[in-house]
Design a protein around this motif. Structure first.
Motif, short mmCIF file in Angstrom:
data_model
loop_
_atom_site.label_atom_id
_atom_site.label_comp_id
_atom_site.label_asym_id
_atom_site.label_seq_id
_atom_site.Cartn_x
_atom_site.Cartn_y
_atom_site.Cartn_z
N VAL A 1 -85.70 58.07 -57.88
CA VAL A 1 -85.55 56.33 -58.89
C VAL A 1 -84.26 55.15 -57.78
O VAL A 1 -84.93 54.02 -57.54
N ALA A 2 -83.83 56.20 -57.25
CA ALA A 2 -82.76 54.64 -56.12
C ALA A 2 -83.52 54.34 -55.37
O ALA A 2 -82.96 53.02 -54.60
N LEU A 3 -84.07 54.58 -54.54
CA LEU A 3 -85.08 54.80 -53.94
C LEU A 3 -85.56 53.60 -53.26
O LEU A 3 -85.41 52.38 -52.66
N ILE A 4 -85.93 53.14 -55.09
CA ILE A 4 -86.96 52.11 -55.25
C ILE A 4 -86.29 50.88 -54.98
O ILE A 4 -86.48 50.02 -55.27
N ALA A 5 -84.77 51.43 -55.98
CA ALA A 5 -83.80 50.27 -56.66
C ALA A 5 -82.91 49.77 -54.97
O ALA A 5 -83.34 48.71 -55.48
N VAL A 6 -83.28 50.32 -54.40
CA VAL A 6 -82.63 50.62 -52.81
C VAL A 6 -83.97 48.93 -52.67
O VAL A 6 -83.65 48.31 -51.86
N LEU A 7 -84.92 49.54 -52.31
CA LEU A 7 -86.21 48.82 -51.79
C LEU A 7 -86.13 47.07 -52.09
O LEU A 7 -86.40 46.03 -51.46
N VAL A 8 -86.24 47.64 -53.38
CA VAL A 8 -86.33 46.24 -54.30
C VAL A 8 -85.11 45.27 -54.11
O VAL A 8 -85.40 44.46 -54.25
#
Length: 463
Positions: free
Chosen positions: A16-23
């Protein structure tokens, strides 16, 4: 919660954190590209190392929010425990993997916070800034948990989180100092980590060196008897005596696996169909087949609990029966219940055998066995806490008077959040036993009391 489940939780929130950071990185990149010639003209771009640190910090904070709030719903009673090191005392007396696990995970949780902050800005290379912000973060987490019902406010959590941040800060500053100033001048930064490692090693080393384990009946908080009306219409002996210590049939994981295979083998199960869902303190097995079973085996004393899921089938209901029929039905599980055991009905189809400290040579049998009989002529629930202990040695114990003095000091477990007692009447005292964390059956004094209008049996260690 098993360690595997905790790692799974962390893994899920990592994604979840990885997706949020990429966005966020994509949005930031677009804004930066759009404004680099107008808003940012003449300014140096943010260094790549700092951008990486910022991204890691944002991802980390999302993971912290997920683990502390989003993985569980509200429903706590909003308790407050301001007694420092109470969770350490509880973990020591119970000495279970679960309790130590939460202490160290609370420390570990803020280690990345201390590692990343000094990399975000030179200001946080000063200890006061990093430690101060860490204190503010953990105080906010505890307060929000208390106010929203997602957890309790615990002083030890503040301490553990802060210790983790200090360890993380020391690791980052130690590495930076190692490059700039050499080993000798960087060593103090690693002191918090070394201190925790040395204290932990000493604690667990001392525990392993102890002859007997710790007793869960010892309270993390003493009961408050300062204002209590204490009555005892009996005299207590001031003479010490010698009492046997016994040992339970302690299981290793490998031994529990063998027990499960043999147990399910009696039921016609195939070992290949056994699913292992074990926890640190007990082994949990499920047998899949025409009939599904669940078996949990406790490592400390070899006791176990069985559930036959066919009880959920249509038409299956508990049914009363007689003792001999029940004994015959239990024979298929390999159970041989002592004839001296007291037998009683505990509900529709539910029966219980009780043995109270039955001595036979160097053995002591103690505990209860509960079984539920169904209308198809089978037992579908068994909780076997009937354990036979082997004598280890005899030890000298404190006198009744000394045990009573410990009782007056509040050294007993009340199983209640309310630790202030108004009235305590002691009616009787006898010698009993309690299983310790290493599987030894230690002698304890059992005080039969009336405490604030309720009948209680309060246990005080005898050794």
């Amino acid at each position: 919660m098993r360690l595997q489940e905790i790692f799974g939780l962390v893994r899920d929130y990592f994604y979840v954190a990885l997706i949020a950071v990429l966005v966020l990185a994509a949005v930031f990149g677009l804004l930066y590209y759009a404004g680099r010639k107008t808003v940012l003209k003449g300014k140096e771009p943010i260094p790549k190392k700092r951008l990486i640190a910022i991204a890691a910090f944002i991802g980390y904070m999302i993971m912290v929010a997920g683990v502390t709030f989003l993985n569980r719903g509200p429903g706590y009673q909003g308790g407050v425990d301001l007694s420092l090191f109470s969770t350490y005392r509880e973990a020591w007396y119970l000495f279970s993997v679960r309790h130590w696990q939460f202490i160290y995970l609370n420390i570990l949780m803020l280690v990345p916070f201390g590692v990343l902050l000094p990399l975000l800005h030179p200001r946080f290379r000063k200890a006061a800034w990093t430690i101060g912000l860490a204190a503010l973060l953990t105080l906010s987490i505890e307060t929000i948990q208390l106010m929203t019902g997602y957890g309790n406010f615990v002083a030890d959590d503040l301490f553990n989180n802060l210790m983790g941040a200090i360890i993380g800060y020391g690791l980052t500053m130690g590495v930076i100092s190692l490059k700039e100033k050499g080993f000798r001048r960087s060593l103090p930064y690693f002191t918090p980590l070394l201190l925790v490692a040395v204290l932990s090693g000493s604690l667990f080393g001392y525990y392993e060196a102890k002859e007997f384990g710790n007793l869960s009946i010892v309270p993390a908080h003493r009961a408050d008897l300062k204002e209590a009306r204490v009555m005892a219409d009996l005299s207590f002996s001031d003479r010490s005596k010698t009492i046997p210590v016994y040992r339970a049939p302690v299981y290793t994981k490998k031994q529990a696996d063998g027990f499960a295979r043999r147990f399910f083998g009696r039921l016609g199960g195939n070992p290949a169909d056994i699913e292992d869902l074990s926890y640190p303190d007990e082994a949990l097995y499920r047998l899949h087949g025409e009939t599904a079973y669940q078996l949990s085996v406790r490592f400390r004393d070899g006791s176990y609990e069985l559930t036959d899921f066919s009880q959920l089938d249509d038409g299956k209901e508990p049914e009363d029966t007689d003792e001999e029929t029940l004994r015959e039905s239990l024979a298929r599980f390999g159970l041989d219940i002592p004839r001296d055991a007291a037998f009683q009905r505990a509900g529709p189809g539910k029966y219980e055998w009780t043995v109270k400290q039955l001595e036979s040579g160097n053995r002591l049998t103690d505990g209860t066995l509960t079984a539920v009989y169904y209308n198809d002529g089978t037992v579908k629930q068994v909780d076997n806490r009937l354990v036979t202990y082997e004598k280890v040695k005899e030890v000298r114990v404190k006198s009744e008077q000394e045990a009573y003095e410990d009782l007056l000091k509040g050294k007993f477990l009340t199983f209640s959040d309310e630790r202030t007692i108004g009235a305590l009447e002691v009616r009787d005292v006898r010698m009993s036993y309690s299983l310790d964390s290493k599987g030894y059956y230690q002698p304890v004094y059992a005080f039969r009391c009336e405490m604030d209008g309720e009948d209680k049996t309060l246990l005080v260690p005898a050794i």
